[in-house]
Design an enzyme around this catalytic site. Sequence first.
Site, PDB file in Angstrom:
ATOM      1  N   SER A  52      -9.703   1.464   2.671  1.00 44.81           N
ATOM      2  CA  SER A  52      -8.889   2.265   1.782  1.00 44.81           C
ATOM      3  C   SER A  52      -7.805   1.460   1.058  1.00 44.81           C
ATOM      4  O   SER A  52      -7.215   1.940   0.101  1.00 44.81           O
ATOM      5  CB  SER A  52      -8.227   3.397   2.567  1.00 44.81           C
ATOM      6  N   LYS A  85       0.850  -1.198   0.000  1.00 46.17           N
ATOM      7  CA  LYS A  85       0.000   0.000   0.000  1.00 46.17           C
ATOM      8  C   LYS A  85       0.883   1.245   0.000  1.00 46.17           C
ATOM      9  O   LYS A  85       1.918   1.280   0.700  1.00 46.17           O
ATOM     10  CB  LYS A  85      -0.891  -0.028   1.246  1.00 46.17           C
ATOM     11  N   SER A 115      -9.739  -0.810   6.880  1.00 44.35           N
ATOM     12  CA  SER A 115      -9.170  -0.651   5.534  1.00 44.35           C
ATOM     13  C   SER A 115      -8.485  -1.871   4.935  1.00 44.35           C
ATOM     14  O   SER A 115      -8.178  -1.868   3.749  1.00 44.35           O
ATOM     15  CB  SER A 115      -8.210   0.530   5.505  1.00 44.35           C
TER      16      SER A 115
HETATM   17  N1  GLN Z   1     -13.118   4.023   6.249  1.00 43.74           N
HETATM   18  C1  GLN Z   1     -12.481   4.347   7.470  1.00 43.74           C
HETATM   19  C2  GLN Z   1     -12.045   5.803   7.445  1.00 43.74           C
HETATM   20  O1  GLN Z   1     -12.237   6.410   6.467  1.00 43.74           O
HETATM   21  C3  GLN Z   1     -11.314   3.442   7.706  1.00 43.74           C
HETATM   22  C4  GLN Z   1     -10.091   3.820   6.983  1.00 43.74           C
HETATM   23  C5  GLN Z   1      -8.925   2.942   7.291  1.00 43.74           C
HETATM   24  O2  GLN Z   1      -9.057   1.900   7.929  1.00 43.74           O
HETATM   25  N2  GLN Z   1      -7.756   3.404   6.888  1.00 43.74           N
HETATM   26  O3  GLN Z   1     -11.519   6.311   8.380  1.00 43.74           O
END
Ligand code: GLN
Length: 462
Positions: free
Chosen positions: A149, A74, A173
């Site tokens: 994400s 990532k 994510s």
């Molecule tokens: N969707 C969640 C957020 O926007 C989780 C994001 C993540 O785990 N990086 O904060």
Amino acid sequence: MNTFEKSQAIRNQELQATKNVENFLSTIEKSNPSINAFIGINKEYALSKAKEIDEKIKNGEEVGSLAGLVFGIKANISVEGEIISASSKTLEDYRGSYDATVIKNIKDQDGIIIGMCNMDEFAAGNSTENSYYGVTANPSAEGHIPGGSSGGTAAAIGANMCDIAIGSDTGGSIRNPASHCGVYGFKPTYGAVSRQGLLDLSMSLDQIGPLSNDISGIAMALDTIISHDETDCTSLNIEFPVFTDIVNQSQEKIEEDMKNMKIAHITQFKDITDNNINNVVDKSIDKIKDMGSEVVELSFDYVDLCLPTYYLLNYVEFFSATRKYDGRKYGYKIEEVCSEEVLRRIEIGSYISQQEFSGKYYKKALQARSLIRSEINKLLESVDLIMGPTVPNLPHKIGEELEPMEAYAYDILTVIANLAGLPAGSMKAGEYNGIPVGLQFQAKPNDDAKIIKAMTALELLG
Ligand code: GLN
């Protein structure tokens, strides 16, 4: 051939590491223009590293446990020499000057890093639509978002572009895109994996973890990336079992272990989930019952508290994490180039952080977090695992506009593990209308092995 068997084939010279890299490079060349899972590929590095490993094996030299396996990373985890943009224009030219601890561990075991994967900007999102490099397609559900994400890493696994991908999970994510793309994703206990070298979204919630197409890939990655790290003050210093050994246990042993498990599903998790998802997940619950585990239904009364608590903490910690992107040392000033969602978090985070408001909101959020943590741990005192859906909704169509609150609602079942520091994993339970549906397991902190066991049992016997 699963990922562990592939690693053995490479070791036994039945498959060359070079061939493994070449196969992935050709898939990437073919599919990446339409999927957009990778936003950076280092072909020369991957091929030369593979050649080096093949040479060592040929000469009978010792190689690491991941020798010849190919990794996607990532784009918010530092890899020396690669662009670490976190999919933001803010850092579009920023090259990693060192390897994150997880990357060091992977390289030490001869894993080969092939490139950097797309994501929601600064990991803020759950659809990967919010990337400076454009949206990633879901290889397992055409026209739908891959989740996020870590959408690029999940899509890279789903489209067979690498063996293992490394993502980060702050509120789901890793598990959310694993669920939407029909692959395995694992968020370890908070502190098990070093966060050193991760660009943080929300440091008290962030955790790095693996995605793969089978449980052996997850186990091998965990065995490598879990380590005590003095440079990360939240790093745990405890022994975890060897996960690869658990995955490779005999079927009899796994069956026996499952007979001794007590597993809960939660009434409220079901109530807030799409029925088409519940129907698929119920079949997995039945399979677990057939294995002889005791399955009980429990109640968790604090579901409504989880999202407000999570987002409030996330905004405040993210605001503080972004103060270094002021355009002086590197890149652009974040507020001048970031997306609407990132700006929203910075502005609201800044507002909440102000003296007169911090007591009103932030301290309350911390109290709510302690309550959530102690209540979920109470439930986990009486059972080994909690199982249920990973995401309450199916992935929406790419381009469908959601209000922020509608989008945040996708995270309701995943944020709990982050708020409480629990380990949690997602695997494919089945499909609805050709769209993958994910199944999530959660356990007490440090009980990561129990999740690996249950996922292994379902992979083997499901
Ligand atoms: N969707 C969640 C957020 O926007 C989780 C994001 C993540 O785990 N990086 O904060």
